[in-house]
Design an enzyme around this catalytic site. Structure first.
Site, PDB file in Angstrom:
ATOM      1  N   ARG A   1      -7.918 -15.241   3.842  1.00 47.31           N
ATOM      2  CA  ARG A   1      -6.521 -15.649   3.611  1.00 47.31           C
ATOM      3  C   ARG A   1      -5.919 -15.032   2.357  1.00 47.31           C
ATOM      4  O   ARG A   1      -4.947 -15.546   1.799  1.00 47.31           O
ATOM      5  CB  ARG A   1      -6.381 -17.169   3.558  1.00 47.31           C
TER       6      ARG A   1
ATOM      7  N   LYS B   1       4.751  -3.990   0.489  1.00 43.54           N
ATOM      8  CA  LYS B   1       4.677  -3.940   1.956  1.00 43.54           C
ATOM      9  C   LYS B   1       3.315  -3.410   2.363  1.00 43.54           C
ATOM     10  O   LYS B   1       2.892  -2.352   1.904  1.00 43.54           O
ATOM     11  CB  LYS B   1       5.743  -2.996   2.516  1.00 43.54           C
TER      12      LYS B   1
ATOM     13  N   GLU C   1      11.132  12.127  -1.550  1.00 48.03           N
ATOM     14  CA  GLU C   1      11.460  10.734  -1.923  1.00 48.03           C
ATOM     15  C   GLU C   1      12.033  10.690  -3.338  1.00 48.03           C
ATOM     16  O   GLU C   1      12.910   9.866  -3.642  1.00 48.03           O
ATOM     17  CB  GLU C   1      10.222   9.833  -1.828  1.00 48.03           C
TER      18      GLU C   1
ATOM     19  N   LYS D   1      12.667   2.787  -7.996  1.00 49.14           N
ATOM     20  CA  LYS D   1      12.260   1.924  -6.875  1.00 49.14           C
ATOM     21  C   LYS D   1      11.944   0.517  -7.398  1.00 49.14           C
ATOM     22  O   LYS D   1      12.298  -0.481  -6.768  1.00 49.14           O
ATOM     23  CB  LYS D   1      11.049   2.485  -6.110  1.00 49.14           C
TER      24      LYS D   1
ATOM     25  N   GLU E   1      13.556  -7.633   0.851  1.00 53.19           N
ATOM     26  CA  GLU E   1      14.407  -6.743   1.636  1.00 53.19           C
ATOM     27  C   GLU E   1      15.495  -7.490   2.397  1.00 53.19           C
ATOM     28  O   GLU E   1      15.603  -7.377   3.621  1.00 53.19           O
ATOM     29  CB  GLU E   1      13.537  -5.927   2.621  1.00 53.19           C
TER      30      GLU E   1
ATOM     31  N   ARG F   1      17.800  -3.705  -1.275  1.00 49.72           N
ATOM     32  CA  ARG F   1      16.663  -2.817  -1.016  1.00 49.72           C
ATOM     33  C   ARG F   1      16.959  -1.812   0.100  1.00 49.72           C
ATOM     34  O   ARG F   1      16.317  -0.774   0.202  1.00 49.72           O
ATOM     35  CB  ARG F   1      15.425  -3.662  -0.673  1.00 49.72           C
TER      36      ARG F   1
ATOM     37  N   ASN G   1      16.546   3.069   2.034  1.00 45.07           N
ATOM     38  CA  ASN G   1      16.466   3.670   3.366  1.00 45.07           C
ATOM     39  C   ASN G   1      17.399   4.859   3.530  1.00 45.07           C
ATOM     40  O   ASN G   1      17.483   5.429   4.623  1.00 45.07           O
ATOM     41  CB  ASN G   1      16.793   2.626   4.441  1.00 45.07           C
TER      42      ASN G   1
ATOM     43  N   HIS H   1      16.583   7.655   5.842  1.00 43.78           N
ATOM     44  CA  HIS H   1      15.443   7.235   6.656  1.00 43.78           C
ATOM     45  C   HIS H   1      15.771   6.851   8.098  1.00 43.78           C
ATOM     46  O   HIS H   1      14.897   6.870   8.943  1.00 43.78           O
ATOM     47  CB  HIS H   1      14.701   6.087   5.970  1.00 43.78           C
TER      48      HIS H   1
ATOM     49  N   HIS I   1      13.322   8.624  10.520  1.00 45.29           N
ATOM     50  CA  HIS I   1      12.463   7.931  11.490  1.00 45.29           C
ATOM     51  C   HIS I   1      12.746   8.425  12.910  1.00 45.29           C
ATOM     52  O   HIS I   1      11.823   8.560  13.718  1.00 45.29           O
ATOM     53  CB  HIS I   1      12.664   6.414  11.402  1.00 45.29           C
TER      54      HIS I   1
ATOM     55  N   HIS J   1       6.365  12.933   7.150  1.00 47.61           N
ATOM     56  CA  HIS J   1       7.430  11.986   6.784  1.00 47.61           C
ATOM     57  C   HIS J   1       8.376  12.559   5.712  1.00 47.61           C
ATOM     58  O   HIS J   1       9.593  12.501   5.860  1.00 47.61           O
ATOM     59  CB  HIS J   1       6.807  10.675   6.300  1.00 47.61           C
TER      60      HIS J   1
HETATM   61  N1  NAD Z   1       4.283   0.338   2.135  1.00 48.43           N
HETATM   62  C1  NAD Z   1       5.359   1.076   1.931  1.00 48.43           C
HETATM   63  O1  NAD Z   1       6.336   0.625   1.331  1.00 48.43           O
HETATM   64  C2  NAD Z   1       5.356   2.489   2.421  1.00 48.43           C
HETATM   65  C3  NAD Z   1       6.356   3.362   1.981  1.00 48.43           C
HETATM   66  C4  NAD Z   1       6.307   4.681   2.403  1.00 48.43           C
HETATM   67  C5  NAD Z   1       5.292   5.111   3.257  1.00 48.43           C
HETATM   68  N2  NAD Z   1       4.334   4.232   3.670  1.00 48.43           N
HETATM   69  C6  NAD Z   1       3.251   4.677   4.561  1.00 48.43           C
HETATM   70  O2  NAD Z   1       2.507   5.686   3.886  1.00 48.43           O
HETATM   71  C7  NAD Z   1       1.878   6.513   4.859  1.00 48.43           C
HETATM   72  C8  NAD Z   1       2.015   7.955   4.431  1.00 48.43           C
HETATM   73  O3  NAD Z   1       1.464   8.112   3.152  1.00 48.43           O
HETATM   74  P1  NAD Z   1       0.790   9.475   2.665  1.00 48.43           P
HETATM   75  O4  NAD Z   1       1.704  10.603   2.945  1.00 48.43           O
HETATM   76  O5  NAD Z   1       0.329   9.251   1.291  1.00 48.43           O
HETATM   77  O6  NAD Z   1      -0.404   9.651   3.724  1.00 48.43           O
HETATM   78  P2  NAD Z   1      -1.992   9.565   3.607  1.00 48.43           P
HETATM   79  O7  NAD Z   1      -2.428   8.342   2.967  1.00 48.43           O
HETATM   80  O8  NAD Z   1      -2.507   9.846   4.978  1.00 48.43           O
HETATM   81  O9  NAD Z   1      -2.349  10.809   2.686  1.00 48.43           O
HETATM   82  C9  NAD Z   1      -2.095  12.118   3.150  1.00 48.43           C
HETATM   83  C10 NAD Z   1      -3.351  12.989   3.109  1.00 48.43           C
HETATM   84  O10 NAD Z   1      -3.616  13.342   1.748  1.00 48.43           O
HETATM   85  C11 NAD Z   1      -4.973  13.103   1.435  1.00 48.43           C
HETATM   86  N3  NAD Z   1      -5.004  12.793   0.008  1.00 48.43           N
HETATM   87  C12 NAD Z   1      -4.568  11.671  -0.602  1.00 48.43           C
HETATM   88  N4  NAD Z   1      -4.658  11.796  -1.926  1.00 48.43           N
HETATM   89  C13 NAD Z   1      -5.168  13.010  -2.181  1.00 48.43           C
HETATM   90  C14 NAD Z   1      -5.460  13.723  -3.367  1.00 48.43           C
HETATM   91  N5  NAD Z   1      -5.223  13.223  -4.578  1.00 48.43           N
HETATM   92  N6  NAD Z   1      -6.003  14.967  -3.246  1.00 48.43           N
HETATM   93  C15 NAD Z   1      -6.222  15.514  -2.014  1.00 48.43           C
HETATM   94  N7  NAD Z   1      -5.919  14.895  -0.857  1.00 48.43           N
HETATM   95  C16 NAD Z   1      -5.410  13.656  -0.942  1.00 48.43           C
HETATM   96  C17 NAD Z   1      -5.385  11.997   2.351  1.00 48.43           C
HETATM   97  O11 NAD Z   1      -6.772  12.011   2.563  1.00 48.43           O
HETATM   98  C18 NAD Z   1      -4.612  12.340   3.631  1.00 48.43           C
HETATM   99  O12 NAD Z   1      -5.341  13.291   4.375  1.00 48.43           O
HETATM  100  C19 NAD Z   1       2.501   6.174   6.180  1.00 48.43           C
HETATM  101  O13 NAD Z   1       1.591   5.425   6.950  1.00 48.43           O
HETATM  102  C20 NAD Z   1       3.710   5.326   5.818  1.00 48.43           C
HETATM  103  O14 NAD Z   1       4.034   4.383   6.815  1.00 48.43           O
HETATM  104  C21 NAD Z   1       4.354   2.946   3.264  1.00 48.43           C
HETATM  105 ZN    ZN Z   2      10.072   7.407   3.001  1.00 54.63          ZN
END
Ligand code: NAD
Ligand code: ZN
Length: 380
Positions: A132, A154, A196, A238, A248, A252, A256, A259, A263, A275
């Site tokens: 939990r 999130k 971003e 942010k 949100e 907030r 977007n 976005h 999306h 993305h």
């Molecule tokens: N929670 C939120 O508010 C929020 C906001 C934006 C995006 N997201 C989510 O984030 C995700 C995308 O994030 P991302 O682009 O970081 O993807 P990811 O976590 O898949 O990382 C991208 C790639 O980079 C590699 N990597 C990470 N750090 C590294 C480093 N220092 N050196 C070498 N390689 C490295 C990872 O292994 C992966 O292959 C999506 O699922 C999206 O929905 C969430």
């Molecule tokens: Zn984004």
């Protein structure tokens, strides 16, 4: 003089009524990963720490995290899963929670999400639900996660019917951001995060927006303090928005910007476009939507296009993306209310637009979006 002669803070406090103690710090410090044990003992004391990382990040930075824990005399474990969005599922969630149970991690344990946004969302959701809810620390390693995913609480996983459909708001105890890890991040991923950052400048800070393209070379070389300053500035922006609207319900929405279209691009291309690149295209298209409605100052889209170009980011849609399909895909966006698609738009660079009723999003007819998409290229 560095274009980043902007005042930045090492620590940004995010106020969040749902967070333990009413908020959490986001600490940006070169070498912070090596001081992990020290930082955790103070902000998130626990009987055991479980680092969750994808296999790629575990190989690059997992040992540094475990060494830092051991150095501070803390008990540390490492759990890994295959890198990539395909792992952000309930299946991986159940594998990880079973592994925590086998390790005997109790309610006084703490999870450290070491990685990109996939790890932050997945490990965050594990922390939110395991027994939990146990303590969570975000340690983002992609630029996107540093400036976006790790802040705001999130968490969640994808479902076959769509991304991020199962999850929870679950604020961390602390966010530890070490810009040194960006040295191993591939260039394309770094650029994706910069999209971003451009968005942050566009919605909140003209000086920052102007500084980013000027510093393009320093940012991409990861040399000097440009990247660290940008990370701090984006986090402050942010963080301020999230602090005002943790769940949100209003302001907030300005995060977007770009976005709704991004999306839709991701959906129609079946997520073949990263993305951050989809966001870059979305920023330009939504600025043009704003201009065509008379909401955004003329020249806004061109300014964004120039900034993206300097940072090596795509601004134009791929030719095989049909305008009508894209408009269709905006309709399944979560921001759709009363059969109208609402967009977060700009008044001008550095300032969001408000609707007449004071809301932070503006209803836009499909025909306006279609016109903008079909006149693609007219602004350059
Ligand atoms: N929670 C939120 O508010 C929020 C906001 C934006 C995006 N997201 C989510 O984030 C995700 C995308 O994030 P991302 O682009 O970081 O993807 P990811 O976590 O898949 O990382 C991208 C790639 O980079 C590699 N990597 C990470 N750090 C590294 C480093 N220092 N050196 C070498 N390689 C490295 C990872 O292994 C992966 O292959 C999506 O699922 C999206 O929905 C969430
Ligand atoms: Zn984004």
């Amino acid at each position: 003089m560095s274009p980043f002669a902007l005042r930045t803070e090492q620590t940004t406090r995010i106020v969040d009524p749902c967070a333990h103690g009413g908020g959490y710090d986001v600490r940006v410090e070169s070498g912070a990963l090596r001081r992990l044990g020290e930082l955790l003992s103070a902000a998130a004391p626990a009987s055991a720490y479980v680092v969750i990382a994808d296999d790629r990040v575990a190989g690059l930075h997992g040992h540094a995290a475990l060494d830092a824990l051991a150095h501070a005399g803390l008990t540390g474990h490492l759990l890994t899963f295959p890198a990539g969005e395909a792992s952000k599922t309930r299946e991986t969630w159940s594998t990880l929670t079973d592994a925590l149970l086998r390790l005997g991690v109790g309610r006084d344990g703490c999870i450290i999400a070491l990685g990109g946004g996939v790890t932050g969302d997945l490990a965050g959701f594990v922390a939110a639900t395991y027994l939990r809810g146990i303590a969570l620390v975000q340690a983002p390693t992609t630029l996107l996660a540093m400036v976006d995913a790790a802040i705001g609480g999130k968490t969640g996983v994808d479902a076959p019917l769509g991304k991020n459909l199962v999850g929870a708001f679950y604020p961390p105890r602390l966010v530890i951001t070490d810009p040194d890890v960006l040295h191993t991040l591939p260039d394309a991923q770094l650029r994706a995060g910069l999209a971003e950052a451009v968005k942050h400048g566009a919605i909140a800070d003209r000086a920052y927006f102007d500084a980013l393209p000027e510093a393009a070379e320093a940012l991409m070389s990861r040399a000097g303090d440009a990247l660290e300053s940008a990370v701090r500035r984006s986090i402050a922006i942010k963080g301020a928005v999230v602090t005002e609207d943790p769940l949100e319900s209003g302001r907030r929405a300005i995060l977007n910007f770009g976005h709704t279209i991004a999306h839709a691009i991701e959906r129609v291309t079946d997520y073949a476009i990263p993305h951050g690149f989809a966001v870059a295209m979305g920023l330009v298209i939504e600025a043009r939507i704003g201009e065509s409605l008379g909401v955004s100052e003329p020249g806004t889209a061109a300014a964004i296009e120039d900034a993206l170009h300097a940072l090596g980011l795509p601004a134009a849609l791929p030719h095989d993306v049909a305008a009508i399909a894209l408009v269709g895909a905006t309709r399944s966006d979560k921001k759709t209310r009363a059969s109208q698609v609402r967009y977060a738009l700009l008044r001008r660079i550095g300032e969001p637009a408000r609707a007449d009723d004071g809301s932070w999003t503006i209803a836009v007819d499909d025909s306006v979006v279609l016109d903008v998409l079909e006149s693609d290229g007219e602004t350059g």
